[in-house]
Write a protein that holds these residues in place. Structure first.
Motif, mmCIF file in Angstrom:
data_model
loop_
_atom_site.group_PDB
_atom_site.id
_atom_site.type_symbol
_atom_site.label_atom_id
_atom_site.label_comp_id
_atom_site.label_asym_id
_atom_site.label_seq_id
_atom_site.Cartn_x
_atom_site.Cartn_y
_atom_site.Cartn_z
ATOM 1 N N SER A 82 50.765 41.484 -18.008
ATOM 2 C CA SER A 82 51.029 42.503 -16.977
ATOM 3 C C SER A 82 49.746 42.848 -16.235
ATOM 4 O O SER A 82 49.759 43.036 -15.005
ATOM 5 C CB SER A 82 51.635 43.760 -17.602
ATOM 6 N N VAL A 85 48.911 40.107 -13.694
ATOM 7 C CA VAL A 85 49.765 40.184 -12.494
ATOM 8 C C VAL A 85 49.276 41.294 -11.571
ATOM 9 O O VAL A 85 49.111 41.103 -10.352
ATOM 10 C CB VAL A 85 51.244 40.446 -12.909
ATOM 11 N N ASP A 88 45.785 40.551 -10.000
ATOM 12 C CA ASP A 88 45.882 39.548 -8.926
ATOM 13 C C ASP A 88 46.444 40.162 -7.646
ATOM 14 O O ASP A 88 45.999 39.851 -6.548
ATOM 15 C CB ASP A 88 46.779 38.382 -9.363
ATOM 16 N N ALA A 89 47.433 41.050 -7.803
ATOM 17 C CA ALA A 89 48.121 41.584 -6.624
ATOM 18 C C ALA A 89 47.371 42.752 -5.980
ATOM 19 O O ALA A 89 47.448 42.934 -4.763
ATOM 20 C CB ALA A 89 49.541 42.040 -7.015
ATOM 21 N N LEU A 205 56.083 44.917 -8.717
ATOM 22 C CA LEU A 205 55.243 43.793 -9.141
ATOM 23 C C LEU A 205 55.547 43.364 -10.569
ATOM 24 O O LEU A 205 55.388 42.204 -10.936
ATOM 25 C CB LEU A 205 53.763 44.167 -9.008
ATOM 26 N N LEU A 206 55.997 44.330 -11.393
ATOM 27 C CA LEU A 206 56.293 44.012 -12.795
ATOM 28 C C LEU A 206 57.792 43.838 -13.014
ATOM 29 O O LEU A 206 58.283 43.966 -14.135
ATOM 30 C CB LEU A 206 55.753 45.123 -13.702
#
Ligand code: TXA
Ligand code: MG
Length: 312
Positions: A82, A85, A88-89, A205-206
């Protein structure tokens, strides 16, 4: 100055900031959220001085700021999926990730916890300072514990005076409220503090796998009262309610004004701490604040106003 890094470099201010950090000193560092009180995260004496300057209890951990995403692995025992992710975003940006700490991370930074909060700020002056320094910078907001966070270099100097060795002036912070904090060591990840990145964006995003910050929070430093001016802060869900309450208080002879942040939440976030500080400059007894809806930046603004009112 407005964060033009060329200008700052020409005057050698980044170099001076780095020199202060290397000898264990503390630097007022602009970020896109609020100004931080930065010290070398690997220097125990510097970290301890941050706590003493802030007058902050030692069990309230500090966020470690790093220059870029590639440094995350060096500060964590392992990087949860998590966290990867979200990093990165959202990095560089107003998001702090709690990850399992690497062995070398000082207990003074984490308050003895086995997690560490990490973020990559998105401000050219912070980026230049971090890149030139090379290591991690522990940096809480550059205000005394419990008081209103600083969003200009002037606020930092007013609040901390000679207790801060050097202040880099990067202009007014463009976001104006602190980073969103997500604990990536739990499943699902948990949003511990609403901030500059909306909860809805984190959830998206998750793939929806988050627990919102409305639940019980595990992070310390989030109790009432925080972000508080000297003036008493009262809150109301509606403009009409705030107006009635303000009129009542004024008829009792109190100096009172209404703060309505609902018209434009981006501007309200940028200005929130300036408005809270102005309440004191103007000698108000009470500031009656209208709570924005719990959506987007409204979530963070609500949170800060509730805490300023001692209702967090
Ligand atoms: O936008 C921001 O996050 C600003 C700028 C300067 O980066 N920093 C900031 O730091 O708001 P501070 O210290 O004022 O707030 C950090 C919060 C505190 O409530 C602290 O307790 C929590 O994050 N925190 C930090 N590390 C933690 C950890 N390992 N576990 C739980 N809570 C943590
Ligand atoms: Mg703070």
């Amino acid at each position: 100055m407005t964060g033009e890094i060329g200008e700052i470099d020409e005057t050698g201010e980044i170099d001076e900031g780095v020199a202060v950090l290397r000898r264990g000193g503390l630097v007022g560092m602009p970020t896109e959220t609020v100004y931080g009180l930065a010290g070398d995260a690997s220097n125990e004496a510097a970290v301890r001085r941050i706590f003493s300057v802030k007058r902050r209890p030692p069990d309230h951990p500090l966020i470690v700021h790093i220059a870029d995403r590639s440094q995350l692995a060096g500060w964590s025992a392992h990087v949860p999926a998590s966290a990867a992710v979200l990093a990165d975003a959202c990095w560089p940006g107003p998001l702090t990730l709690l990850v399992p700490k690497a062995d070398h991370v000082l207990a003074a930074v984490t308050g003895g916890r086995d997690t560490v909060g990490i973020r990559v700020p998105a401000h050219p002056v912070a980026t230049a300072l971090l890149q030139c320094f090379g290591g991690g910078l522990a940096a809480p907001s550059a205000n005394r514990f419990g008081q209103v966070s600083p969003t200009t270099a002037g606020h930092v100097r007013d609040d901390l005076g000679g207790d801060v060795d050097f202040v880099l002036d990067g202009g007014a912070c463009p976001i104006g409220v602190e980073s969103t904090i997500v604990d990536c060591t739990t499943s699902p990840p948990q949003i511990l503090r609403p901030g500059g990145i909306a909860d809805e964006e984190i959830s998206r995003l998750l793939d929806g796998a988050t627990e919102g910050s409305s639940g019980p929070t595990r992070a310390s430093g989030m109790r009432a009262s925080h972000y508080a001016p000297r003036a008493r802060v009262e809150i109301s869900e509606t403009v009409a309610g705030a107006t009635i309450l303000a009129a009542q208080l004024a008829s009792d002879g109190l100096a009172v004004d209404v703060l309505d942040p609902t018209a434009d939440l981006v501007v309200a976030a940028q200005q929130l701490y300036v408005w809270l500080r102005d309440a004191d400059t103007r000698g108000l007894d009470v500031l009656v604040a209208v709570l924005p809806p719990s959506f987007g930046l409204g979530h963070a603004i609500r949170d800060r106003l509730l805490k300023a009112a001692g209702r967090g």
